[in-house]
Scaffold this motif. Structure first.
Motif, short mmCIF file in Angstrom:
data_model
loop_
_atom_site.label_atom_id
_atom_site.label_comp_id
_atom_site.label_asym_id
_atom_site.label_seq_id
_atom_site.Cartn_x
_atom_site.Cartn_y
_atom_site.Cartn_z
N ASN A 1 6.90 98.26 -25.34
CA ASN A 1 7.64 97.98 -24.12
C ASN A 1 6.82 98.09 -22.84
OD1 ASN A 1 10.15 98.13 -22.21
ND2 ASN A 1 9.12 100.10 -21.92
N ALA A 2 5.86 99.00 -22.80
CA ALA A 2 5.14 99.28 -21.54
C ALA A 2 4.39 98.05 -21.05
CB ALA A 2 4.18 100.44 -21.73
N GLY A 3 4.16 98.01 -19.76
CA GLY A 3 3.40 96.88 -19.22
C GLY A 3 3.10 97.05 -17.75
N VAL A 4 2.14 96.24 -17.29
CA VAL A 4 1.84 96.14 -15.86
C VAL A 4 2.04 94.69 -15.46
CG1 VAL A 4 0.28 98.10 -15.76
CG2 VAL A 4 -0.62 95.87 -16.41
N MET A 5 2.34 94.47 -14.19
CA MET A 5 2.71 93.12 -13.75
C MET A 5 2.02 92.75 -12.45
SD MET A 5 6.53 91.56 -13.01
CE MET A 5 6.79 92.39 -11.44
N ALA A 6 1.30 91.63 -12.48
CA ALA A 6 0.78 90.97 -11.28
C ALA A 6 0.04 91.93 -10.36
CB ALA A 6 1.92 90.28 -10.54
N ILE A 7 -0.91 92.65 -10.92
CA ILE A 7 -1.70 93.59 -10.14
C ILE A 7 -3.05 92.97 -9.78
CG2 ILE A 7 -0.60 95.61 -11.15
CD1 ILE A 7 -3.03 95.87 -13.02
N PRO A 8 -3.72 93.47 -8.74
CA PRO A 8 -5.07 92.98 -8.44
C PRO A 8 -5.98 93.17 -9.66
CG PRO A 8 -4.22 94.32 -6.65
CD PRO A 8 -3.25 94.47 -7.77
N ARG A 9 -6.99 92.31 -9.78
CA ARG A 9 -7.82 92.38 -10.97
C ARG A 9 -8.52 93.73 -11.10
NH1 ARG A 9 -12.30 92.02 -13.85
NH2 ARG A 9 -12.30 90.69 -15.73
N SER A 10 -8.42 94.28 -12.29
CA SER A 10 -9.13 95.50 -12.63
C SER A 10 -9.40 95.44 -14.12
CB SER A 10 -8.31 96.75 -12.27
OG SER A 10 -7.07 96.74 -12.97
N GLU A 11 -10.11 96.42 -14.64
CA GLU A 11 -10.43 96.43 -16.06
C GLU A 11 -10.01 97.74 -16.70
OE1 GLU A 11 -14.56 95.53 -16.60
OE2 GLU A 11 -14.30 93.41 -16.03
N VAL B 1 -3.68 95.90 -21.38
CA VAL B 1 -2.54 96.81 -21.56
C VAL B 1 -1.39 96.11 -22.27
CG1 VAL B 1 -0.74 98.09 -20.33
CG2 VAL B 1 -3.13 98.29 -19.62
N ASN B 2 -0.97 94.97 -21.72
CA ASN B 2 0.24 94.33 -22.23
C ASN B 2 0.08 93.81 -23.65
OD1 ASN B 2 1.05 94.87 -19.64
ND2 ASN B 2 1.28 92.74 -19.00
N HIS B 3 -1.11 93.26 -23.95
CA HIS B 3 -1.31 92.73 -25.31
C HIS B 3 -2.21 93.60 -26.17
CE1 HIS B 3 -2.20 90.37 -28.77
NE2 HIS B 3 -3.47 90.27 -28.42
N LEU B 4 -3.48 93.77 -25.78
CA LEU B 4 -4.43 94.41 -26.68
C LEU B 4 -4.06 95.85 -27.01
CD1 LEU B 4 -7.83 93.03 -25.32
CD2 LEU B 4 -6.70 92.42 -27.47
N GLY B 5 -3.57 96.59 -26.03
CA GLY B 5 -3.15 97.96 -26.29
C GLY B 5 -2.04 98.03 -27.32
N HIS B 6 -1.08 97.13 -27.19
CA HIS B 6 0.03 97.11 -28.15
C HIS B 6 -0.39 96.56 -29.51
CE1 HIS B 6 2.94 97.49 -24.63
NE2 HIS B 6 3.17 98.52 -25.41
N PHE B 7 -1.31 95.61 -29.52
CA PHE B 7 -1.84 95.12 -30.80
C PHE B 7 -2.48 96.28 -31.56
CE2 PHE B 7 -5.21 93.57 -33.51
CZ PHE B 7 -4.67 92.45 -34.14
N ALA B 8 -3.33 97.03 -30.87
CA ALA B 8 -4.01 98.16 -31.51
C ALA B 8 -3.02 99.23 -31.95
CB ALA B 8 -5.04 98.75 -30.54
N LEU B 9 -2.04 99.52 -31.11
CA LEU B 9 -1.05 100.54 -31.46
C LEU B 9 -0.26 100.13 -32.70
CD1 LEU B 9 0.42 103.17 -30.72
CD2 LEU B 9 1.97 101.79 -29.31
N THR B 10 0.17 98.87 -32.75
CA THR B 10 0.95 98.40 -33.90
C THR B 10 0.13 98.49 -35.18
OG1 THR B 10 2.14 96.87 -32.44
CG2 THR B 10 2.30 96.49 -34.81
N GLY B 11 -1.13 98.07 -35.11
CA GLY B 11 -1.97 98.14 -36.30
C GLY B 11 -2.19 99.56 -36.77
#
Length: 327
Positions: free
Chosen positions: A101-111, A122-132
């Motif tokens: 569920n967690a996410g960030v939205m339309a923030i200035p570019r950062s890494e 955060v929105n995709h790769l973090g959740h991909f890793a968590l699910t796996g």
């Protein structure tokens, strides 16, 4: 408009539910609803202090003795995701529902800590890793109705998203809303590809369902405005939330439906009211790009390489996965 509400959720006594971003907004309302139905809720939060304050709020507002377990999980850090998953595996035998569920939205570019553009990381790769990393616990679960659930929260903004595999991390150019749209499209590509690979692997007893909350009044919009540094955007966001936004408890309903109702694997649950932006949940359809099998497989392969996380089941070759999708 449908009339499903959280009152229609089954008894969840004996189940374990993991909710990322559980300390505010949709995650907090989801946590509250799961707890009311008797679930043990693991509140995966970037800040344990904020998570504990949110847990205290849930306990105070509920007549039930809520079983809440607040744990640190920073989706911007693959090490944090790994530590969270290892801690959970040490203390729990199974996870019945995982709400990404967690996410960030339309923030200035950062890494992120690992060098990924933050919204994608955060929105995709973090959740991909968590699910796996939690998939063994999902495989071990009895589930809500005999199947464990992976629920991935997307957004109507996925319709503005485009996959550019030559610049997934926006190193060549950056648009904060375009980056948000891509991350939400990635959520859907992942959710549907996960179901295809589950189907190709056989009867695993796990179901992947996607959802989006509609236009909901949460602090996500206010954080976006605050980080923009534009005072007019702050005023505009507050006005839009007040006039257009539905209550966060209603916005959480698609996630709750996807987690507990009779939703098929690969389904997309969205609000059933005006323009699918408000109202009680229904099963709908996301845009055509989200069902692009070639993009989904390419994103999966990239995500495995980027995160170092694989899923503990035989995924089948591309021809098997595609055959299942076409069946």
């Amino acid at each position: 408009m449908t009339d499903w509400t959280p009152a229609d959720m089954p008894d969840l006594e004996g189940t374990t539910v993991v909710v990322t971003g559980a300390n505010s907004g949709l995650g907090l309302e989801g946590t509250r609803a799961f707890a009311r139905k008797g679930a043990t809720v693991v509140m995966a939060c970037r800040s344990v202090d904020r998570g504990e304050r949110a847990a205290a709020e849930v306990r105070e507002s509920s007549s039930a003795d809520s079983d809440l377990d607040v744990r640190e999980c920073d989706l911007a850090s693959l090490d944090s995701v790994r530590s969270f998953a290892e801690g959970l595996a040490a203390d729990y035998d199974a996870v019945d529902v995982l709400c990404n569920n967690a996410g960030v939205m339309a923030i200035p570019r950062s890494e992120t800590e690992d060098g990924f553009e933050t919204q994608f990381g955060v929105n995709h790769l973090g959740h991909f890793a968590l699910t796996g990393r939690l998939f063994d616990l999902l495989l071990a679960a009895d589930g809500v109705d005999g199947t464990a659930r992976v629920v991935t929260q997307s957004s109507g903004a996925h319709e503005q998203g485009e996959m550019d595999f030559d610049d997934l991390n926006w190193e060549k150019s950056y648009g904060k809303w375009k980056a948000y749209g891509r991350s939400k499209l990635a959520n859907l590509l992942f959710a549907y590809e996960l179901q295809r690979r589950i189907d190709a692997a056989g009867d695993l007893g796990v179901r992947s369902v996607a959802c989006h909350p509609g236009y909901t009044d949460t602090n996500l919009q206010l954080r976006t405005a605050r980080e923009s540094g534009n005072p007019l955007l702050k005023v505009g966001m507050r006005l839009a939330n007040a006039v257009l936004g539905q209550d966060a408890a209603v916005g959480a309903e698609p996630m709750l439906y996807a987690a507990t109702a009779d939703a098929d694997g690969g389904a997309y649950v969205e609000p059933g009211g005006f323009m699918n932006m408000r109202g009680h949940p229904t099963v709908g359809r996301s845009n055509d790009a989200s069902y692009d099998r070639a993009d989904a497989r390419r994103l999966w392969e990239y995500s495995v390489e980027a995160t170092g996380v694989t899923f503990p089941f035989r995924e089948g070759d591309d021809e098997t996965v595609e055959a299942v999708d076409d069946a």
